[in-house]
Design a protein around this motif. Structure first.
Motif, PDB file in Angstrom:
ATOM      1  N   GLN A   5      39.049  37.756  45.758  1.00 30.37           N
ATOM      2  CA  GLN A   5      39.049  36.415  46.333  1.00 30.37           C
ATOM      3  C   GLN A   5      39.873  35.498  45.428  1.00 30.37           C
ATOM      4  N   VAL A   6      40.677  34.622  46.056  1.00 27.96           N
ATOM      5  CA  VAL A   6      41.463  33.638  45.317  1.00 27.96           C
ATOM      6  C   VAL A   6      41.160  32.263  45.880  1.00 27.96           C
ATOM      7  N   SER A  55      47.365  28.817  46.300  1.00 20.98           N
ATOM      8  CA  SER A  55      48.127  30.003  46.684  1.00 20.98           C
ATOM      9  C   SER A  55      48.039  30.231  48.191  1.00 20.98           C
ATOM     10  N   TYR A  77      49.511  34.435  42.366  1.00 21.70           N
ATOM     11  CA  TYR A  77      48.658  33.265  42.167  1.00 21.70           C
ATOM     12  C   TYR A  77      48.985  32.655  40.807  1.00 21.70           C
ATOM     13  N   GLU A 113      48.265  43.378  36.888  1.00 25.13           N
ATOM     14  CA  GLU A 113      48.561  41.941  36.899  1.00 25.13           C
ATOM     15  C   GLU A 113      49.773  41.736  35.987  1.00 25.13           C
ATOM     16  N   ALA A 116      44.952  31.994  49.104  1.00 22.03           N
ATOM     17  CA  ALA A 116      43.667  31.397  48.730  1.00 22.03           C
ATOM     18  C   ALA A 116      42.776  31.210  49.955  1.00 22.03           C
ATOM     19  N   HIS A 121      49.737  40.365  41.572  1.00 25.76           N
ATOM     20  CA  HIS A 121      48.648  41.344  41.651  1.00 25.76           C
ATOM     21  C   HIS A 121      49.004  42.452  42.624  1.00 25.76           C
ATOM     22  N   ASP A 164      45.307  28.204  40.208  1.00 24.52           N
ATOM     23  CA  ASP A 164      44.542  29.113  41.070  1.00 24.52           C
ATOM     24  C   ASP A 164      43.554  29.928  40.240  1.00 24.52           C
ATOM     25  N   GLN A 209      41.537  33.703  40.436  1.00 24.97           N
ATOM     26  CA  GLN A 209      41.318  34.993  41.091  1.00 24.97           C
ATOM     27  C   GLN A 209      39.972  35.557  40.645  1.00 24.97           C
ATOM     28  N   TRP A 210      39.121  35.913  41.627  1.00 20.60           N
ATOM     29  CA  TRP A 210      37.808  36.513  41.340  1.00 20.60           C
ATOM     30  C   TRP A 210      37.854  37.938  41.883  1.00 20.60           C
ATOM     31  N   GLN A 221      49.605  40.161  45.986  1.00 18.56           N
ATOM     32  CA  GLN A 221      49.573  38.698  46.072  1.00 18.56           C
ATOM     33  C   GLN A 221      50.061  38.092  44.770  1.00 18.56           C
TER      34      GLN A 221
END
Length: 259
Positions: free
Chosen positions: A222-223, A227, A173, A191, A230, A163, A177, A179-180, A171
């Motif tokens: 937020q993750v 990760s 992930y 991505e 996270a 990302h 994981d 991702q939000w 980052q």
């Protein structure tokens, strides 16, 4: 070229998605197993398995189109199997070898606040002779693009993504994981598949509409998972019948760390 054209012509004569009434798909049927974890009828079997949880009634079941990509040759072959009636074989091969993506547009009245659900199942192999050529036409991932006014929830099962965004965040992930991403008043992000090492990739991505009063909120990322970036592990509720990953909200006393 002839293969692609043949698939296009045949598909033009058929609907791009198939609809079923819930009564047409009894629990435990081959249709239920083919659609697997995506089917609401299959979810109904879990009713009562999680304390305090109850399955929703099924209004209808829709099977979305599945588009060939990553690797495109696999996806085209599976699509041909679908067209000649070997859908179960195509589904099993897709689960094993990858090669298709299924975008499921959701009704903005019936499904609000859910907008879109996409299932990706791909495989990246060094020995694939078409891969270097295809990468010139379509990058392996999703280059920088804008989002505004909604959220994306990316739930990885296999493989992962890199990302980057317009706020300088970088980052990686994957492998379970979540991702939000809250786009809020707007952001650019990309991505890209972590496909340099090859291997399998599978994930679901869900788009959530934001309420009017939150559409201009600051963007947030937020993750949860394993990760290094996270904020917490993905909480789970386990019973003898099922395991539920609590990505958002709460199940009983178990709450998601996503805010």
């Amino acid at each position: 070229c002839a293969l692609v054209f043949a698939v296009f012509v045949i598909r033009r004569r058929r609907p791009f998605s198939t609809q079923y009434n819930a009564a047409d798909v009894p629990l435990g049927s081959s249709q239920c197993s083919s659609y697997g974890r995506q089917s609401g009828a299959c979810f109904a079997q879990m009713d009562g398995a999680i304390p305090g949880a109850q399955a929703r009634a099924v209004a209808r079941i829709e099977k979305p189109p599945r588009l060939p990509v990553w690797p495109v040759v696999n996806g085209l072959f599976f699509t041909l199997l679908d067209l000649v009636g070997l859908k179960d074989a195509a589904a099993r091969l897709e689960d094993w070898l990858g090669g298709r993506v299924a975008p499921m547009m959701l009704d903005n009245v019936e499904a609000d606040p859910f907008l879109l659900l996409v299932h990706h199942r791909h495989r990246f192999d060094f020995w694939d002779p078409i891969r270097p050529i295809f990468r010139l036409l379509l990058p392996e991932g999703f280059p920088a693009h804008p989002h505004r006014g909604f959220e994306t929830v990316t739930m990885t099962l296999k493989g992962g993504l890199r990302h980057r965004d317009s706020f300088g965040m970088k980052q990686e992930y994957g492998d379970g994981d979540v991702q939000w991403l809250t786009a809020g008043r707007g952001m650019l992000h990309e991505e890209m598949w972590t496909s340099d090492e090859g291997g399998n990739a599978e994930l679901y991505q869900l788009w959530l509409n934001l309420p009017r009063e939150n559409k201009m909120d600051p963007p947030k990322l937020q993750v949860i998972g394993q990760s290094p970036d996270a904020i917490a592990p993905v909480p789970e509720v386990r019973t003898p019948e099922a395991t539920v990953k609590v990505i958002g909200g709460a199940v009983g006393d178990v709450e998601s760390p996503i805010q």
